[in-house]
Design an enzyme around this catalytic site. Structure first.
Site, short mmCIF file in Angstrom:
data_model
loop_
_atom_site.label_atom_id
_atom_site.label_comp_id
_atom_site.label_asym_id
_atom_site.label_seq_id
_atom_site.Cartn_x
_atom_site.Cartn_y
_atom_site.Cartn_z
N SER A 1 0.81 -1.22 0.00
CA SER A 1 0.00 0.00 0.00
C SER A 1 0.84 1.27 0.00
CB SER A 1 -0.98 -0.03 1.18
OG SER A 1 -1.92 1.00 1.08
N LYS B 1 -11.18 0.11 -0.90
CA LYS B 1 -11.23 1.55 -1.01
C LYS B 1 -10.60 1.93 -2.34
CE LYS B 1 -7.35 1.86 2.28
NZ LYS B 1 -7.38 0.82 3.29
#
EC number: 5.4.2.2
Length: 542
Positions: free
Chosen positions: A112, A375
């Site tokens: 991420s 997301k």
């Protein structure tokens, strides 16, 4: 030909909130990645002949592990693998591909927003058939298997050419190298009013997106520059690099300060946005207005019907517990369901699958909806552009009008990074012991109404997740939250969240840290943060 390789287990392959994350030298240990991938397959059943999606954020070691994963998928008996060209698939794009092509699941290679490079971070995450991160019952099974694994299966076929779109064979497995952007861009065009956004940009509204040399570059160029007509160069740092250009691909006021300063300058763009390593986070800045992630969630929810894909309205809103209660006020006014979950997008999946919520968000720059099960950074950016185009107002005006209608939740997060793990755990343990004695206690004008260690009862599958963060709630809607983060790879990160609700519009212009000063002081008094961490100041204030 399939080979069975003897191996010895590692005891540290416990997935965190978003998969297994370690430094590259750890993953490069003998059989380390192979053990974990085999443990994933061993924890699953019913995938014979099914499709597996594989892709990553382009960080260092991405290509090597993709080749291993493809050959191990062949050995495990999958029928097809869909892999992004160049090994690239943003996390939300991977979720979309899993859903669109009804894949059994997917392996997403990413750490991420954490840095990339030979000595930096790497990660492996398994996503299930709904496109979302594996729930705890699966990650627990993967971890249990990883501690006793004694062999793995792998094909001895040659590496495939990841840069060439087309179909290949690895033993009996079909491998399709796909355009990583096409399906995702098509989905965005269905959800948002590209015509209105195109007109906004054609009318002189200047947009800049910083992809931080990470995965969203090709997606942002295709959508913003090619489909929406933004001038060439509107997407900065658009080429994904294995080390993210030596930068930290985390879209916040520290790591995206250059973008923030540019938008805030008199001659700067009207709108700026940044995304992170794997494309699931976003930062939105308008001229004269940084939009906090908590406010962004609330404002998107309040204006949801302005986007064609959500014109019929939304079913509900979910937020992680540390995220501010701004969205709660929108849900209350609009008569929508509101759900508070632990941190980690996987907790939203059940709610979306059950039709209870449409839009979800986290304070850690993550916003998304039921269009995928992750997301989605670019989705949030496009939603904001759609709202600006529909309302014909600046970001600043949209935010200040929202506060006037719903009240303002002053909110800040203080991160103490790479804290000694023992010291951090001691702090939390001592605070936990104190919780029962806090209600009724006053600190100046602040009186504790309740204090607990947040436990989540999933309304869909009835599962319970305990010890998800310490909450101290004060009368009048203010609160303090403390939790240890599960996404770093060095030491512990202690996060302090401070929130104050202000209904009076005449008091909406106070500088955030000033508005929260008394709460920040009380947090240290109660928890002894400075005493336990040896840090007099936070590493990052958001």
């Amino acid at each position: 030909m399939i080979k069975t390789i003897k191996t010895t287990p590692y005891q540290d392959q416990k997935p965190g909130t978003s998969g297994l994350r370690k430094k590259v030298p750890v993953f490069a240990q003998e059989n380390y990645a192979e053990n974990f991938i085999q443990s994933i397959f061993d924890a699953l059943e019913g995938f014979e002949g099914q499709t597996l999606v594989i892709g990553g954020d382009g960080r260092y070691y991405n290509r090597e592990v993709i080749q291993k994963a493809i050959k191990m998928a062949a050995a495990a008996g999958f029928g097809k693998v869909l892999v992004g060209q160049g090994g690239i698939l943003s996390t939300p794009a991977a979720s979309n591909v899993i859903r669109k092509y009804k894949a059994f699941g997917g392996i997403v290679l990413s750490a991420s927003h954490n840095p990339g490079g030979p000595t930096e971070d790497f990660g492996i995450k398994y996503n299930i058939g709904n496109g979302g991160p594996a729930p705890e019952k699966i990650t627990d099974a993967i971890y249990a298997r990883s501690k006793v694994i004694d062999s793995y299966k792998i094909s001895d076929a040659a590496d495939i050419d990841l840069d060439k779109i087309g179909s290949f064979k690895v033993d009996e497995l079909t491998v399709d190298v796909i355009d990583p952007v096409a399906d995702y861009a098509a989905l965005m065009e269905e959800l948002f009013d590209f015509g209105a956004i195109r007109s906004l940009i054609a009318g002189g509204f200047k947009v800049v997106v910083d992809s931080m040399s990470a995965v969203t570059g090709p997606y942002a160029v295709e959508i913003l520059e090619k489909r929406l007509g933004a001038p060439k160069g509107s997407v900065r740092n658009a080429t994904p690099l294995p080390d993210f250009g030596g930068h930290h691909p985390d879209p916040n006021l520290v790591h995206a300060k250059e973008l923030y300063d540019d938008v805030m300058s008199p001659e700067g763009p009207d709108f700026g946005a940044a995304s992170d390593g794997d494309g699931d986070r976003n930062m939105v800045v308008g001229k004269g207005m940084f939009v906090t992630p908590s406010d962004s969630l609330a404002i998107i929810a309040a204006n949801a019907k302005l986007a064609p894909g959500y014109a019929a309205g939304i079913s509900g809103i979910a937020r992680s517990m540390p995220t501010s209660a701004a969205a709660d006020r929108v849900a209350e006014k609009l008569g929508l369901g509101m759900y508070e979950t632990p941190t980690g997008w996987k907790f939203f999946g059940n709610l979306m699958d059950a039709g209870k919520v449409t839009i979800c968000g986290e304070e850690s720059f993550g916003t998304g909806s039921n269009h995928v099960r992750e997301k989605d950074g670019l989705w949030a950016v496009l939603y904001w552009l759609n709202i600006v185009a529909a309302r014909k107002e600046s970001v600043k005006d949209i935010v200040t009008k929202h506060w006037a209608e719903y009240g303002r939740n002053y909110y800040s997060r203080h991160d103490y990074e790479e804290v000694d793990s023992d010291a951090a755990n001691t702090l939390v343990a001592i605070l936990r012991e104190k919780l029962a004695t806090l209600p009724g206690t006053s600190y100046g004008n602040l009186k504790v109404a309740a204090a607990d260690d947040f436990a989540y009862h999933d309304p869909v599958d009835q599962s319970v997740s305990k010890n998800q963060g310490i909450r101290i709630l004060f009368e009048g809607g203010s609160r303090i939250v403390l939790r240890l983060s599960g996404t770093g790879t060095a030491g512990a990160t202690l996060r302090l969240y401070v929130e104050r609700y202000e209904p009076d519009a005449a008091r909406h212009g106070i500088e955030t840290q000033s508005a929260l000063a008394d709460l920040i002081s009380v947090a240290d008094t109660i928890a002894g943060i400075k005493a336990h961490t040896a840090d007099s100041e936070p590493t990052v204030i958001t």
